[in-house]
Design an enzyme around this catalytic site. Structure first.
Site, PDB file in Angstrom:
ATOM      1  N   ASP A 140      13.438  -1.455  28.734  1.00 50.76           N
ATOM      2  CA  ASP A 140      12.665   0.302  29.086  1.00 50.76           C
ATOM      3  C   ASP A 140      11.124  -0.787  29.647  1.00 50.76           C
ATOM      4  O   ASP A 140      10.645  -0.589  28.653  1.00 50.76           O
ATOM      5  CB  ASP A 140      13.164   0.817  27.986  1.00 50.76           C
ATOM      6  CG  ASP A 140      14.537   0.435  27.958  1.00 50.76           C
ATOM      7  OD1 ASP A 140      14.791   1.117  28.715  1.00 50.76           O
ATOM      8  OD2 ASP A 140      15.502   0.778  27.291  1.00 50.76           O
ATOM      9  N   MET A 175       8.185   1.513  29.482  1.00 48.17           N
ATOM     10  CA  MET A 175       7.485   2.676  29.329  1.00 48.17           C
ATOM     11  C   MET A 175       5.716   2.553  29.183  1.00 48.17           C
ATOM     12  O   MET A 175       4.992   1.393  28.754  1.00 48.17           O
ATOM     13  CB  MET A 175       7.843   3.096  27.702  1.00 48.17           C
ATOM     14  CG  MET A 175       8.935   3.546  27.600  1.00 48.17           C
ATOM     15  SD  MET A 175       9.007   3.433  26.262  1.00 48.17           S
ATOM     16  CE  MET A 175      11.363   3.428  26.683  1.00 48.17           C
ATOM     17  N   HIS A 200      19.021  -4.979  29.762  1.00 50.65           N
ATOM     18  CA  HIS A 200      18.032  -3.715  29.813  1.00 50.65           C
ATOM     19  C   HIS A 200      16.537  -3.552  29.172  1.00 50.65           C
ATOM     20  O   HIS A 200      16.667  -3.604  27.688  1.00 50.65           O
ATOM     21  CB  HIS A 200      19.060  -2.709  28.792  1.00 50.65           C
ATOM     22  CG  HIS A 200      18.802  -1.229  29.730  1.00 50.65           C
ATOM     23  ND1 HIS A 200      19.195  -0.596  30.828  1.00 50.65           N
ATOM     24  CD2 HIS A 200      17.415   0.073  29.173  1.00 50.65           C
ATOM     25  CE1 HIS A 200      18.391   0.269  31.197  1.00 50.65           C
ATOM     26  NE2 HIS A 200      17.721   0.752  30.201  1.00 50.65           N
ATOM     27  N   MET A 239      19.727   9.558  32.183  1.00 49.47           N
ATOM     28  CA  MET A 239      19.439   9.760  30.922  1.00 49.47           C
ATOM     29  C   MET A 239      19.931  10.688  29.787  1.00 49.47           C
ATOM     30  O   MET A 239      20.690  10.963  30.175  1.00 49.47           O
ATOM     31  CB  MET A 239      17.821  10.157  30.134  1.00 49.47           C
ATOM     32  CG  MET A 239      16.811   8.522  31.196  1.00 49.47           C
ATOM     33  SD  MET A 239      17.002   7.020  30.641  1.00 49.47           S
ATOM     34  CE  MET A 239      16.929   7.858  29.283  1.00 49.47           C
ATOM     35  N   MET A 266      10.530   2.987  32.924  1.00 44.54           N
ATOM     36  CA  MET A 266      10.000   4.723  32.821  1.00 44.54           C
ATOM     37  C   MET A 266       8.403   4.813  32.869  1.00 44.54           C
ATOM     38  O   MET A 266       7.680   4.912  32.069  1.00 44.54           O
ATOM     39  CB  MET A 266      10.754   5.350  31.753  1.00 44.54           C
ATOM     40  CG  MET A 266      11.607   5.531  31.466  1.00 44.54           C
ATOM     41  SD  MET A 266      12.210   5.466  29.645  1.00 44.54           S
ATOM     42  CE  MET A 266      12.258   3.466  29.453  1.00 44.54           C
ATOM     43  N   HIS A 275      14.248  -0.991  33.827  1.00 41.89           N
ATOM     44  CA  HIS A 275      14.066   0.622  33.753  1.00 41.89           C
ATOM     45  C   HIS A 275      13.027   1.134  33.578  1.00 41.89           C
ATOM     46  O   HIS A 275      11.811   1.129  32.610  1.00 41.89           O
ATOM     47  CB  HIS A 275      15.436   0.596  33.349  1.00 41.89           C
ATOM     48  CG  HIS A 275      15.401   2.531  32.881  1.00 41.89           C
ATOM     49  ND1 HIS A 275      15.668   2.786  31.235  1.00 41.89           N
ATOM     50  CD2 HIS A 275      14.703   3.616  33.872  1.00 41.89           C
ATOM     51  CE1 HIS A 275      15.351   4.949  31.561  1.00 41.89           C
ATOM     52  NE2 HIS A 275      14.798   4.909  32.832  1.00 41.89           N
ATOM     53  N   ASP A 286      21.766   5.943  29.301  1.00 41.53           N
ATOM     54  CA  ASP A 286      20.913   5.233  28.195  1.00 41.53           C
ATOM     55  C   ASP A 286      20.002   6.799  27.397  1.00 41.53           C
ATOM     56  O   ASP A 286      20.098   7.510  27.761  1.00 41.53           O
ATOM     57  CB  ASP A 286      19.759   4.911  29.293  1.00 41.53           C
ATOM     58  CG  ASP A 286      18.663   3.816  28.513  1.00 41.53           C
ATOM     59  OD1 ASP A 286      18.731   3.941  27.207  1.00 41.53           O
ATOM     60  OD2 ASP A 286      17.561   3.706  29.184  1.00 41.53           O
ATOM     61  N   SER A 305      19.369  -2.630  25.036  1.00 44.78           N
ATOM     62  CA  SER A 305      18.257  -2.704  25.148  1.00 44.78           C
ATOM     63  C   SER A 305      17.349  -3.517  24.294  1.00 44.78           C
ATOM     64  O   SER A 305      17.073  -2.847  23.146  1.00 44.78           O
ATOM     65  CB  SER A 305      17.947  -0.915  25.633  1.00 44.78           C
ATOM     66  OG  SER A 305      16.529  -0.755  24.901  1.00 44.78           O
TER      67      SER A 305
END
Length: 218
Positions: free
Chosen positions: A34, A36, A32, A136, A67, A65, A174, A7
């Site tokens: 992430d 947010m 990965h 998660m 979120m 991913h 993750d 990540s």
């Protein structure tokens, strides 16, 4: 084949391309990403431009991913020639099946993620449609958190559901993966391991990536 997806949330953004080159040299399979938004999770990370800045600078595919709230509004932003997966949260999607089909219509593999306290039963009617289920193993929002051990039982249960139902989705985990617990994680049936701080905060990123891969390939 088990895969390692480091990540970049834990990478040094001042030398992001160098950090990514280091994990690629170590044998990582995916990057990965992430994302947010400060609403679905209590933190803001980065958006599509940061990910796209790596396009052509690495041979590794992107494992995105999201979120974020209202992910359907942003799916196209993360489509690149190197994007392989886009994963959304069950908790953030009003019409999960529609969102999964939207991702697939973009020519990508579609994943669904659930938080540690969310039951696997929420996925009962989507498992035949997804390419990946992301569990998660920390509460999403921040890197560097400790692994929640009870998620291992959830992973085992999901692996059983996959086997009995004859499903084709991959199981990803993750949060909080380290060289000390990655064997337990894969023993629980996980096929894709996300590791952030354990790799990018290590003194030797490439060597640590290699060590993870050695365990995954046993």
């Amino acid at each position: 084949m088990r895969k390692l997806s480091p990540s970049i949330l834990s990478a040094d953004f001042g030398i992001l391309a160098e950090d990514v080159a280091a994990i690629e040299k170590g044998g990582a399979d995916l990057i990965h990403v992430d994302v947010m938004d400060g609403h679905f999770v209590p933190n803001i990370s980065f958006g599509a431009p940061v990910m796209k800045s790596l396009t052509g600078k690495t041979g590794l595919p992107f494992d995105v991913h999201l979120m974020i709230e209202n992910p359907d509004n942003y799916l196209e932003d993360f489509v690149t020639p190197q994007t392989e997966y886009i994963t959304v949260h069950e908790e953030a999607c009003t019409h999960l099946n529609r969102t999964i089909q939207h991702i697939k219509s973009l020519g990508l593999k579609a994943g669904v993620s659930i938080n540690p306290a969310t039951s696997l039963s929420t996925l009962d009617y989507i498992l035949e449609d997804v390419d990946m289920v992301l569990l998660m193993s920390v509460n999403p929002g921040f890197g560097g958190q400790k692994f929640i051990p009870s998620v291992l039982e959830k992973a085992k249960e999901l692996a059983d559901i996959k086997k009995v139902g004859g499903f084709n989705f991959e199981i990803e985990i993750d949060g909080g993966a380290t060289l000390d617990n990655v064997q337990e994680i894969i023993d629980a049936g996980v096929e894709i391991v996300v590791a952030g701080s354990a790799i990018f905060k290590a003194s030797d990123i490439t060597e640590t990536t290699r060590k993870f891969k050695e365990i995954l390939e046993r």
